[in-house]
Design an enzyme around this catalytic site. Structure first.
Site, PDB file in Angstrom:
ATOM      1  CG  HIS A   1      -6.272   2.282   6.141  1.00  0.00           C
ATOM      2  ND1 HIS A   1      -6.424   1.010   5.656  1.00  0.00           N
ATOM      3  CD2 HIS A   1      -7.458   2.631   6.687  1.00  0.00           C
ATOM      4  CE1 HIS A   1      -7.666   0.601   5.909  1.00  0.00           C
ATOM      5  NE2 HIS A   1      -8.309   1.559   6.523  1.00  0.00           N
TER       6      HIS A   1
ATOM      7  NE  ARG B   1      -1.636   1.872   3.642  1.00  0.00           N
ATOM      8  CZ  ARG B   1      -1.533   1.771   4.968  1.00  0.00           C
ATOM      9  NH1 ARG B   1      -2.184   0.842   5.621  1.00  0.00           N
ATOM     10  NH2 ARG B   1      -0.790   2.609   5.646  1.00  0.00           N
TER      11      ARG B   1
ATOM     12  CE1 TYR C   1       0.963   2.780   8.966  1.00  0.00           C
ATOM     13  CE2 TYR C   1      -0.358   4.324  10.233  1.00  0.00           C
ATOM     14  CZ  TYR C   1      -0.143   3.609   9.082  1.00  0.00           C
ATOM     15  OH  TYR C   1      -1.016   3.719   8.036  1.00  0.00           O
TER      16      TYR C   1
HETATM   17  C1  LIG Z   1     -14.929  -5.590  11.523  1.00  0.00           C
HETATM   18  C2  LIG Z   1     -14.110  -4.357  11.287  1.00  0.00           C
HETATM   19  N1  LIG Z   1     -13.245  -3.948  12.228  1.00  0.00           N
HETATM   20  C3  LIG Z   1     -12.534  -2.822  12.054  1.00  0.00           C
HETATM   21  C4  LIG Z   1     -12.665  -2.097  10.915  1.00  0.00           C
HETATM   22  C5  LIG Z   1     -11.870  -0.810  10.736  1.00  0.00           C
HETATM   23  N2  LIG Z   1     -10.874  -1.000   9.668  1.00  0.00           N
HETATM   24  C6  LIG Z   1     -11.151  -0.600   8.408  1.00  0.00           C
HETATM   25  S1  LIG Z   1      -9.954  -1.051   7.354  1.00  0.00           S
HETATM   26  C7  LIG Z   1      -9.032  -1.750   8.564  1.00  0.00           C
HETATM   27  C8  LIG Z   1      -7.724  -2.412   8.204  1.00  0.00           C
HETATM   28  C9  LIG Z   1      -7.888  -3.417   7.105  1.00  0.00           C
HETATM   29  O1  LIG Z   1      -6.678  -4.004   6.769  1.00  0.00           O
HETATM   30  P1  LIG Z   1      -6.585  -5.106   5.656  1.00  0.00           P
HETATM   31  O2  LIG Z   1      -7.604  -6.168   5.879  1.00  0.00           O
HETATM   32  O3  LIG Z   1      -5.172  -5.545   5.604  1.00  0.00           O
HETATM   33  O4  LIG Z   1      -6.995  -4.374   4.309  1.00  0.00           O
HETATM   34  P2  LIG Z   1      -6.375  -3.058   3.640  1.00  0.00           P
HETATM   35  O5  LIG Z   1      -7.239  -1.910   4.062  1.00  0.00           O
HETATM   36  O6  LIG Z   1      -4.972  -2.919   4.048  1.00  0.00           O
HETATM   37  O7  LIG Z   1      -6.518  -3.280   2.167  1.00  0.00           O
HETATM   38  C10 LIG Z   1      -9.674  -1.612   9.797  1.00  0.00           C
HETATM   39  C11 LIG Z   1      -9.114  -2.085  11.084  1.00  0.00           C
HETATM   40  C12 LIG Z   1     -13.595  -2.551   9.954  1.00  0.00           C
HETATM   41  N3  LIG Z   1     -13.797  -1.888   8.813  1.00  0.00           N
HETATM   42  N4  LIG Z   1     -14.292  -3.679  10.163  1.00  0.00           N
END
Ligand SMILES: Cc1ncc(C[n+]2csc(CCOP(=O)(O)OP(=O)(O)O)c2C)c(N)n1
Lengths: 326, 402
Positions: B301, B297, B310
């Site tokens: 985010h 990425r 971080y």
């Molecule tokens: C059940 C849930 N918990 C927390 C969140 C908040 N949240 C949104 S994106 C994210 C990180 C996601 O990381 P990843 O699965 O690696 O996908 P990326 O966004 O890096 O593509 C979090 C903690 C959420 N959307 N859903």
């Protein structure tokens, strides 16, 4: 007296710091609570000062977070868990409802689960879906849980520490759109009881009862009503389970009218319970039926509609007028 | 020869690969010390960061996947390049629109173009996609109007397209949920005797959710035609992969009884090949596959996030040299597959797309207030009707009065 002016977010941060200094068994757990300090920075700097053993970045798994917090509590720790946003508590709902809420009863009172679950909740920040919900009723309905929500910096500071001290599981709802509101905090004060309601403005014609983000709206509504010559009292309930019905009853006996305001859908909401109880307790004092102002029986709408969806000054004043018209 | 091109000779698949997860005996709970995530990941790669095709003759595993892109012509390569460039342009435009206050939030796919375009172009029209909230490149491949993706980020709707028009489901924000929907949909495909396949996208963080593990298990138990496509972009907001897992992700599939494979997520050809391979297995009735696209990425985010809290700059810089778009450009230039005129034309096309997106977004109307009450139920509901009428009367009281 040491009075400091700080935002609700800062007050929560200071509160956590104080609790961790006071009791080495207090742990913080959640997604992004470490280096990032949480997406709202409520845990900012705590990992730096208390280390990764006490401020724990967890895998992205809410059921896991709450389930392991239960285990840590069984082992004598006092976990303070952060759920990132209201809409993401549901993967953990099973653990909260089927396990956390019931173990004390199942163990005939021998097990205590001092777990605090902090949830930034409710709307008003222009977020995408699942980031603006008010699910407090779903927790208040569950026996075994306590549910509270501060509306100002002083309560944020004190109520969180009291929740951590509580031997019962506490669902601690933080009104996220108020995080940046500033207020005075007396860090040496002797705080009031966690579940006591507080009159935040006195009045004689009607009582507005609210908690969390809606207290500010009700204070503004009371001020606007005053300009029209109406004397409105505002009660900050502070706790949704238990509800301080005695405190509220005392107010309603003075004003004889009650309007309950919350962001959550009105149907079967906290306001419904309050309307029923207060009607029972104050039947001969009431001049009007207890009215409720809140969300609709519809999913929280996209951000561009939230101003219409959320109870604002006008909708509260409209209810005040309707009540006074009886 | 770079780390990646050497590694390409030894692609890793969980079936048959037996490697210890790293001894974790130290009595540390919060601070994991072991580094399960190979500093030099071994992954399927067909195009090096310098843009050189990896010779299929070099290694049997590369030889296994190369045939899946043997039909790809130079024109196809230009098409993949175009897809990636336009997707990146769209994404960059959306980020800019967020900065200008036109969008409330944006989740950028910067750096993940190859994983999305490679996998997206592997799909057949009758396949079905279950995305997260970041799959703008896959949506592009499905023919979803990119401006439709912006509605939910602007705050005018919660979706903005009919999933069945392009077999591209609505974005899912709750992490991991959609992997179960994909699995169930695939179970239905199998019951219907159809030979289409289903693909579920998710992130490395999502792999920690119970839902995702349940999806793995259901799909294995029912031998469902689903491909789990994980874009391991190294981060889940502020948490690195070490905070999510101790075993390389692709290896997890083995425990559920289906193959997992790690592919260079910045190599569009390899992503295309591996996804085609996995889809064909699904179509043949051989069940699920986990594809871990190892990528990065490059941005924050979302536009609400501050990665400087971080993440180290050196890390980002190191990944910049693996940019999926530069890689294919280098290849096209070196192989004579495209000339400057092609790139100039594409730049002009990007400009047009960007302008179009800006115009559409700025003129996107706010929804009607009464839309709050629309579509709450398919069959209607008395309480919604009552509240709608009350609210309409309340709003009308302003128009008539003051
Ligand atoms: C059940 C849930 N918990 C927390 C969140 C908040 N949240 C949104 S994106 C994210 C990180 C996601 O990381 P990843 O699965 O690696 O996908 P990326 O966004 O890096 O593509 C979090 C903690 C959420 N959307 N859903």
């Amino acid at each position: 007296m040491a009075i400091e002016k700080m935002s609700i977010a800062k007050a929560l941060n200071e509160s956590l710091r104080k609790a961790m200094e006071t009791d080495p068994k207090v742990l913080i757990m959640g997604e992004d609570v470490g280096k990032l300090g949480g997406v709202f920075r409520i845990t900012d700097g705590l990992q730096k000062d208390f280390g990764e053993e006490r401020v724990i970045d967890t895998p992205l798994a809410e059921s896991g977070i709450v389930g392991t917090a239960i285990g840590l509590a069984l082992r004598g720790y006092r976990p303070v868990v952060e759920i990132q946003f209201d809409g993401f508590v549901f993967p953990a709902y099973d653990q909260i409802v089927t396990q956390l809420a019931k173990m004390h009863a199942r163990s005939l009172g021998t097990i205590k689960l001092p777990v605090v679950i902090r949830i930034p909740y409710a709307g008003g920040i222009g977020a995408v879906e699942h980031h603006s919900e008010s699910p407090e009723t779903l927790f208040a309905h569950v026996p075994g849980l306590k549910v509270v929500s501060p509306s100002n910096a002083s309560d944020a500071y004190w109520m969180l520490q009291q929740a951590i001290l509580s031997d019962d599981p506490v669902i601690f709802f933080e009104p996220k759109r108020r995080y940046w509101d500033k207020g005075e905090v007396d860090v040496d004060a002797i705080p009031g009881e966690l579940h006591k309601a507080r009159v935040t403005r006195s009045g004689t014609d009607l009582t507005l009862a609210a908690y969390g983000p809606m207290v500010k709206v009700c204070m503004e509504a009371a001020a606007a009503a005053a300009e029209e010559g109406k004397s409105v009292e505002v009660v900050d309930l502070r706790s949704m389970s238990p509800v301080d019905f005695d405190g509220l009853q005392a107010s309603v006996e003075r004003t004889r009218r009650l309007v309950v305001v919350h962001e959550a859908p009105v149907f079967l909401g906290v306001g419904a319970e309050i309307a029923a109880r207060i009607t029972e307790r104050c039947f001969y004092h009431l001049e009007a039926p207890v009215l409720r102002v809140g969300g609709f029986h519809a999913p929280y709408p996209p951000a561009r509609l939230e101003d219409e969806y959320l109870p604002g000054l006008d909708r509260v004043l409209d209810a005040v007028d309707r009540s006074l018209a009886y | 020869m770079t780390v990646e091109s050497t590694a390409a000779r030894k692609p890793r698949r969980s079936s048959g690969t037996k490697r210890a997860a790293g001894a974790a005996s130290a009595r540390k709970t919060a601070a994991a010390t072991a580094q399960p995530h190979d500093a030099e990941p071994q992954l399927v790669q067909l195009l090096t960061p310098e843009g050189e095709r990896v010779d299929a003759g070099d290694h049997p595993d590369v030889a296994e996947f190369a045939p899946f892109v043997a039909d790809i012509t130079t024109e196809d390569l230009r098409g993949l390049y175009r897809d990636m460039v336009l997707t990146r342009r769209f994404d960059g435009e959306a980020t800019a629109l967020q900065r200008q206050g036109e969008l409330g939030l944006w989740a950028s796919l910067l750096g993940q173009e190859a994983a999305q375009i490679g996998s997206g172009r592997a799909l057949r029209d009758d396949d079905y996609v279950f995305p997260t909230y970041r799959e703008h490149g896959v949506a592009w491949c499905r023919g979803v109007d990119p401006t439709n993706l912006l509605g939910m980020f602007r705050g005018v709707n919660h979706g903005g397209w009919d999933p069945n028009t392009n077999n591209f489901h609505l974005y899912t924000i709750v992490i991991g949920s959609q992997t179960l929907h994909a699995t169930g949909y695939a179970m239905g495909v199998a019951k219907d005797g159809a030979d289409s396949a289903v693909i579920a996208y998710f992130g490395d963080g999502a792999s920690s959710q119970g839902d995702v593990m349940e999806a793995f298990n259901f799909s294995a138990v029912y031998n469902s035609p689903v491909v789990f496509f994980c874009q391991n972009n190294q981060w889940a907001i502020s948490e690195p992969t070490e905070r999510q897992m101790r075993v390389p992700l692709y290896q997890r599939a083995q425990g559920f009884g289906f193959p997992g494979i790690r592919v260079d997520g910045n190599d569009v050809l390899a992503c295309l090949a591996v996804t085609r391979w996995a889809l064909e297995r699904a179509r043949r009735g051989e069940g699920p596959t986990l594809v871990e696209a190892f990528t990065y990425r490059m941005g924050a985010h979302t536009t609400s996030d501050d990665p400087t809290k971080y993440r180290r700059d050196e890390e980002t810089a190191a990944w910049e040299s693996k940019d999926p778009i530069l890689r294919l450009k280098a290849h096209l230039l070196a192989s004579g597959g495209a000339d400057e005129a092609f790139f100039a034309e594409l730049e002009a096309e990007s400009e047009t797309l960007g302008k179009h997106v800006r115009e559409v977004v700025r003129s996107m109307p706010d929804p009607d207030t009464m839309a709050i009450f629309e579509n709450v139920y398919a069959d209607g509901h008395a309480l919604v009707d009552e509240e709608r009428a009350q609210f309409a009367a309340y709003l009308a009281s302003f128009e008539g009065g003051e």
